[in-house]
Motif scaffolding. Structure first.
Motif, mmCIF file in Angstrom:
data_model
loop_
_atom_site.group_PDB
_atom_site.id
_atom_site.type_symbol
_atom_site.label_atom_id
_atom_site.label_comp_id
_atom_site.label_asym_id
_atom_site.label_seq_id
_atom_site.Cartn_x
_atom_site.Cartn_y
_atom_site.Cartn_z
ATOM 1 N N ALA A 196 -24.662 -21.263 -21.502
ATOM 2 C CA ALA A 196 -26.036 -20.889 -21.182
ATOM 3 C C ALA A 196 -26.003 -20.039 -19.925
ATOM 4 O O ALA A 196 -25.103 -20.173 -19.093
ATOM 5 N N SER A 197 -26.960 -19.156 -19.798
ATOM 6 C CA SER A 197 -27.029 -18.319 -18.606
ATOM 7 C C SER A 197 -27.568 -19.126 -17.429
ATOM 8 O O SER A 197 -28.477 -19.945 -17.595
ATOM 9 N N TYR A 198 -26.993 -18.895 -16.249
ATOM 10 C CA TYR A 198 -27.476 -19.617 -15.076
ATOM 11 C C TYR A 198 -28.916 -19.206 -14.779
ATOM 12 O O TYR A 198 -29.337 -18.091 -15.060
ATOM 13 N N ARG A 199 -29.684 -20.130 -14.227
ATOM 14 C CA ARG A 199 -31.059 -19.832 -13.831
ATOM 15 C C ARG A 199 -31.215 -19.891 -12.316
ATOM 16 O O ARG A 199 -31.862 -19.057 -11.716
ATOM 17 N N GLU A 200 -30.643 -20.902 -11.708
ATOM 18 C CA GLU A 200 -30.631 -20.998 -10.256
ATOM 19 C C GLU A 200 -29.175 -21.093 -9.821
ATOM 20 O O GLU A 200 -28.356 -21.704 -10.502
ATOM 21 N N SER A 201 -28.854 -20.482 -8.705
ATOM 22 C CA SER A 201 -27.450 -20.452 -8.305
ATOM 23 C C SER A 201 -27.290 -20.872 -6.856
ATOM 24 O O SER A 201 -28.178 -20.692 -6.029
ATOM 25 N N GLU A 202 -26.140 -21.461 -6.588
ATOM 26 C CA GLU A 202 -25.750 -21.778 -5.226
ATOM 27 C C GLU A 202 -24.472 -21.007 -4.938
ATOM 28 O O GLU A 202 -23.779 -20.557 -5.859
ATOM 29 N N ARG A 203 -24.172 -20.812 -3.675
ATOM 30 C CA ARG A 203 -23.008 -19.995 -3.341
ATOM 31 C C ARG A 203 -21.736 -20.610 -3.905
ATOM 32 O O ARG A 203 -21.445 -21.774 -3.702
ATOM 33 N N ARG A 204 -20.994 -19.795 -4.642
ATOM 34 C CA ARG A 204 -19.729 -20.224 -5.207
ATOM 35 C C ARG A 204 -18.819 -19.006 -5.310
ATOM 36 O O ARG A 204 -18.945 -18.191 -6.233
ATOM 37 N N PRO A 205 -17.900 -18.830 -4.363
ATOM 38 C CA PRO A 205 -16.976 -17.689 -4.427
ATOM 39 C C PRO A 205 -16.120 -17.754 -5.689
ATOM 40 O O PRO A 205 -15.913 -18.822 -6.271
ATOM 41 N N ILE A 206 -15.616 -16.608 -6.106
ATOM 42 C CA ILE A 206 -14.743 -16.539 -7.273
ATOM 43 C C ILE A 206 -13.332 -16.195 -6.801
ATOM 44 O O ILE A 206 -13.144 -15.266 -6.009
ATOM 45 N N THR A 207 -12.354 -16.969 -7.238
ATOM 46 C CA THR A 207 -10.980 -16.768 -6.774
ATOM 47 C C THR A 207 -10.266 -15.716 -7.615
ATOM 48 O O THR A 207 -10.700 -15.367 -8.722
ATOM 49 N N ALA A 208 -9.136 -15.244 -7.101
ATOM 50 C CA ALA A 208 -8.335 -14.263 -7.833
ATOM 51 C C ALA A 208 -7.843 -14.840 -9.156
ATOM 52 O O ALA A 208 -7.832 -14.152 -10.185
ATOM 53 N N THR A 209 -7.445 -16.109 -9.148
ATOM 54 C CA THR A 209 -6.963 -16.739 -10.378
ATOM 55 C C THR A 209 -8.079 -16.853 -11.404
ATOM 56 O O THR A 209 -7.870 -16.618 -12.605
ATOM 57 N N GLU A 210 -9.284 -17.203 -10.952
ATOM 58 C CA GLU A 210 -10.415 -17.308 -11.876
ATOM 59 C C GLU A 210 -10.759 -15.945 -12.471
ATOM 60 O O GLU A 210 -10.988 -15.828 -13.686
ATOM 61 N N LEU A 211 -10.778 -14.913 -11.642
ATOM 62 C CA LEU A 211 -11.090 -13.581 -12.157
ATOM 63 C C LEU A 211 -10.003 -13.104 -13.110
ATOM 64 O O LEU A 211 -10.295 -12.500 -14.153
ATOM 65 N N ALA A 212 -8.751 -13.397 -12.778
ATOM 66 C CA ALA A 212 -7.648 -13.028 -13.665
ATOM 67 C C ALA A 212 -7.784 -13.725 -15.015
ATOM 68 O O ALA A 212 -7.545 -13.122 -16.074
ATOM 69 N N THR A 213 -8.176 -14.994 -14.997
ATOM 70 C CA THR A 213 -8.356 -15.746 -16.243
ATOM 71 C C THR A 213 -9.492 -15.153 -17.067
ATOM 72 O O THR A 213 -9.367 -14.964 -18.287
ATOM 73 N N LEU A 214 -10.606 -14.849 -16.411
ATOM 74 C CA LEU A 214 -11.746 -14.256 -17.108
ATOM 75 C C LEU A 214 -11.368 -12.929 -17.760
ATOM 76 O O LEU A 214 -11.656 -12.692 -18.941
ATOM 77 N N LEU A 215 -10.719 -12.062 -17.007
ATOM 78 C CA LEU A 215 -10.404 -10.729 -17.512
ATOM 79 C C LEU A 215 -9.324 -10.766 -18.593
ATOM 80 O O LEU A 215 -9.440 -10.108 -19.631
ATOM 81 N N THR A 216 -8.279 -11.556 -18.353
ATOM 82 C CA THR A 216 -7.160 -11.594 -19.296
ATOM 83 C C THR A 216 -7.582 -12.132 -20.652
ATOM 84 O O THR A 216 -7.263 -11.545 -21.698
ATOM 85 N N TYR A 217 -8.324 -13.238 -20.651
ATOM 86 C CA TYR A 217 -8.683 -13.866 -21.922
ATOM 87 C C TYR A 217 -10.013 -13.367 -22.472
ATOM 88 O O TYR A 217 -10.491 -13.850 -23.495
ATOM 89 N N THR A 218 -10.588 -12.380 -21.789
ATOM 90 C CA THR A 218 -11.729 -11.661 -22.336
ATOM 91 C C THR A 218 -11.280 -10.375 -23.003
ATOM 92 O O THR A 218 -11.682 -10.062 -24.121
ATOM 93 N N TYR A 219 -10.391 -9.622 -22.308
ATOM 94 C CA TYR A 219 -10.023 -8.313 -22.857
ATOM 95 C C TYR A 219 -8.623 -7.869 -22.448
ATOM 96 O O TYR A 219 -8.304 -6.685 -22.482
ATOM 97 N N GLY A 220 -7.779 -8.818 -22.079
ATOM 98 C CA GLY A 220 -6.419 -8.459 -21.706
ATOM 99 C C GLY A 220 -5.495 -8.405 -22.913
ATOM 100 O O GLY A 220 -5.835 -8.845 -24.009
ATOM 101 N N GLU A 221 -4.320 -7.865 -22.709
ATOM 102 C CA GLU A 221 -3.315 -7.811 -23.771
ATOM 103 C C GLU A 221 -2.558 -9.134 -23.764
ATOM 104 O O GLU A 221 -1.694 -9.362 -22.919
ATOM 105 N N ILE A 222 -2.905 -10.016 -24.707
ATOM 106 C CA ILE A 222 -2.372 -11.380 -24.661
ATOM 107 C C ILE A 222 -1.305 -11.655 -25.716
ATOM 108 O O ILE A 222 -0.656 -12.702 -25.674
ATOM 109 N N ARG A 223 -1.123 -10.745 -26.668
ATOM 110 C CA ARG A 223 -0.101 -10.968 -27.690
ATOM 111 C C ARG A 223 0.243 -9.637 -28.343
ATOM 112 O O ARG A 223 -0.341 -8.598 -28.008
ATOM 113 N N GLU A 224 1.188 -9.671 -29.276
ATOM 114 C CA GLU A 224 1.566 -8.476 -30.023
ATOM 115 C C GLU A 224 1.508 -8.752 -31.517
ATOM 116 O O GLU A 224 1.694 -9.887 -31.962
#
Length: 255
Positions: free
Chosen positions: A73-101
């Motif tokens: 579900a889309s967030y409606r109210e938010s509190e401060r929560r930084p995003i880490t390099a590992t989290e961003l890497a996970t989001l990008l890789t398993y959203t649109y990264g080259e994960i197999r051949e």
């Protein structure tokens, strides 16, 4: 922002080029109001065939459904929560990264007509403990970020995204663009539709992954498209399709 006059001397190979040439620079806040949606149509939310016989379905087996799908579900109210390099890497890789051949060719986590992969992702990092704030391009082949601009773009994002304010405490956003020519070279005009369908799959992947990582997310199309194009310095054949914003944590199940 002043609208650019349409130049009727320009010729286009595909209709989608003409569409983007005439696309309004911003989706207004009033157009996104719930009241506007309800007034625009009086038809039922779901199409129904009143005279067709119905075949009742059994209760679904929820035990086989990943929790992220049930919680998405889309967030409606938010509190401060930084995003880490590992989290961003996970989001990008398993959203649109080259994960197999497959057959010696790289494959990504979404279905893509002819494996053309016409999309590009541009993360905008605002609040991270281990990635400098700035605008980046995601290089899926290298599994790396390419920094296009450095600095805090919080005010710029608030100015060009409808409904985004400082209260949203946005940690990052991903701009999804398309180079439909990659698909159109093979599928003609249908290439743009395939790119749009693929963008929907990317948004769904992104939100499901964000839910698993306990990151709040929300797709945003109330954006000033031309401002994004200029800031990202997109080529004429590359188009902004959508964005996903990350802030706070996902709503609790049942919200």
């Amino acid at each position: 922002m002043t609208e650019r006059p349409f130049d009727d001397s320009v010729t286009f190979e595909y209709l989608y080029e003409l569409y983007h040439k005439n696309l309004s620079s911003v989706v207004s806040g009033s157009a996104l109001e719930p009241e506007a949606s309800s007034e625009a149509s009086s038809s039922p939310a779901d199409k129904q065939y009143q005279r067709a016989p119905q075949v009742s379905l059994p209760q679904p087996d929820s035990a086989t459904v990943p929790t992220a799908i049930q919680r998405r579900a889309s967030y409606r109210e938010s509190e401060r929560r930084p995003i880490t390099a590992t989290e961003l890497a996970t989001l990008l890789t398993y959203t649109y990264g080259e994960i197999r051949e497959a057959d010696g060719e790289p494959r990504r986590p979404v279905a893509s007509g002819g494996a053309c992969y016409p999309l590009e992702l541009y993360p905008i990092v605002l609040d991270s403990p281990d990635i400098d704030a700035g605008i980046y391009h995601y290089n899926g082949e290298a599994g790396a970020l390419e920094q296009l601009a450095e600095g805090d773009y919080s005010d710029w994002l608030e100015a060009h995204w409808t409904w985004i304010t400082s209260a949203d405490t946005v940690a990052a956003a991903i701009v999804i663009t398309a180079l439909p020519g990659r698909s159109a070279d093979r599928y003609g005009e249908m290439g743009y539709l395939l790119a749009a369908v693929e963008a929907g799959a990317v948004i769904q992947n992104t939100q499901l992954l964000a839910t698993e990582l306990d990151i709040g997310s929300r797709p945003h199309n109330g954006i000033q498209y031309r401002a994004l194009r200029e800031q990202l310095r997109l080529r004429s054949e590359e188009y902004v399709l959508s964005t996903v914003v990350f802030a706070g944590t996902p709503p609790e199940r049942g919200d």
